[in-house]
Motif scaffolding. Structure first.
Motif, PDB file in Angstrom:
ATOM      1  N   PHE A  23       0.807  -1.218   0.000  1.00 45.09           N
ATOM      2  CA  PHE A  23       0.000   0.000   0.000  1.00 45.09           C
ATOM      3  C   PHE A  23       0.845   1.274   0.000  1.00 45.09           C
ATOM      4  CE2 PHE A  23      -2.433  -3.413   1.994  1.00 45.09           C
ATOM      5  CZ  PHE A  23      -3.520  -3.451   1.145  1.00 45.09           C
ATOM      6  N   ASP A  25       2.290   2.761  -2.703  1.00 48.73           N
ATOM      7  CA  ASP A  25       1.940   3.606  -3.846  1.00 48.73           C
ATOM      8  C   ASP A  25       0.450   3.600  -4.157  1.00 48.73           C
ATOM      9  OD1 ASP A  25       4.633   4.247  -4.239  1.00 48.73           O
ATOM     10  OD2 ASP A  25       4.951   2.448  -5.461  1.00 48.73           O
ATOM     11  N   VAL A  26      -0.310   2.887  -3.355  1.00 48.79           N
ATOM     12  CA  VAL A  26      -1.750   2.748  -3.586  1.00 48.79           C
ATOM     13  C   VAL A  26      -2.466   3.155  -2.305  1.00 48.79           C
ATOM     14  CG1 VAL A  26      -3.584   1.099  -4.140  1.00 48.79           C
ATOM     15  CG2 VAL A  26      -1.310   0.787  -5.113  1.00 48.79           C
ATOM     16  N   PRO A  27      -3.496   3.969  -2.415  1.00 46.66           N
ATOM     17  CA  PRO A  27      -4.234   4.334  -1.195  1.00 46.66           C
ATOM     18  C   PRO A  27      -4.785   3.092  -0.491  1.00 46.66           C
ATOM     19  CG  PRO A  27      -4.972   5.655  -3.069  1.00 46.66           C
ATOM     20  CD  PRO A  27      -4.049   4.601  -3.613  1.00 46.66           C
ATOM     21  N   LYS A  28      -4.738   3.112   0.819  1.00 47.64           N
ATOM     22  CA  LYS A  28      -5.238   1.992   1.618  1.00 47.64           C
ATOM     23  C   LYS A  28      -6.754   2.127   1.733  1.00 47.64           C
ATOM     24  CE  LYS A  28      -2.814  -0.321   5.186  1.00 47.64           C
ATOM     25  NZ  LYS A  28      -2.175  -0.230   6.496  1.00 47.64           N
ATOM     26  N   VAL A  29      -7.427   1.748   0.632  1.00 41.50           N
ATOM     27  CA  VAL A  29      -8.867   1.879   0.510  1.00 41.50           C
ATOM     28  C   VAL A  29      -9.428   0.495   0.204  1.00 41.50           C
ATOM     29  CG1 VAL A  29     -10.736   2.957  -0.816  1.00 41.50           C
ATOM     30  CG2 VAL A  29      -8.643   4.246  -0.333  1.00 41.50           C
ATOM     31  N   ASN A  32     -10.148  -0.537  -3.443  1.00 42.49           N
ATOM     32  CA  ASN A  32      -8.916  -0.814  -4.202  1.00 42.49           C
ATOM     33  C   ASN A  32      -8.427  -2.227  -3.903  1.00 42.49           C
ATOM     34  OD1 ASN A  32      -9.007   1.807  -5.145  1.00 42.49           O
ATOM     35  ND2 ASN A  32      -7.353   2.541  -3.855  1.00 42.49           N
ATOM     36  N   TYR A  33      -8.402  -2.559  -2.617  1.00 46.42           N
ATOM     37  CA  TYR A  33      -7.980  -3.900  -2.194  1.00 46.42           C
ATOM     38  C   TYR A  33      -8.889  -4.967  -2.809  1.00 46.42           C
ATOM     39  CZ  TYR A  33      -7.717  -8.019   0.768  1.00 46.42           C
ATOM     40  OH  TYR A  33      -7.607  -9.309   1.217  1.00 46.42           O
TER      41      TYR A  33
END
Length: 112
Positions: A23, A25-29, A32-33
């Motif tokens: 997580f 480079d990726v929002p912890k949303v 998304n997961y």
């Protein structure tokens, strides 16, 4: 502290660190997961590793007190043995709620 327990605590910490690395480079949303199958499987694999290390720790007569340790082992067993599907919500709850506390407790036990 017993060297085996210390090694398993490091396995737990490494698993947590690897999950956190997914997580960066990726929002912890959650959505998304939920939509990223590779990340989901990688997180589940690390929870398996964490649960296995925890299981080994719990079998020791001098096992340290760790919050939710039995629950983590139970989730690991459900993932590994496929007793029941483990929902994305359960895994996400572990990532968001339980892993930060687990990291803190493990780091304290290791003196980090």
């Amino acid at each position: 502290m017993d060297n085996d327990i210390k090694a398993w605590l490091y396995d737990i910490l490494n698993g947590i660190n690897e999950i956190e690395s997914f997580f960066i480079d990726v929002p912890k949303v959650f959505t998304n997961y939920q939509q990223d199958l590779k990340t989901k499987r990688a997180v589940e694999r690390n929870i398996e590793i964490i649960g296995e290390a925890m299981s080994r720790i719990l079998k020791q007569h001098n096992a340290p007190e760790i919050s939710n340790s039995r629950k983590l082992v139970d989730v690991r067993n459900r993932i590994i043995h496929g007793y029941d599907p483990v929902s994305d919500e359960v895994i996400w709850g572990i990532v968001m709620k339980h892993l930060p506390l687990l990291r803190q407790e493990v780091e304290e036990l290791l003196g980090e």
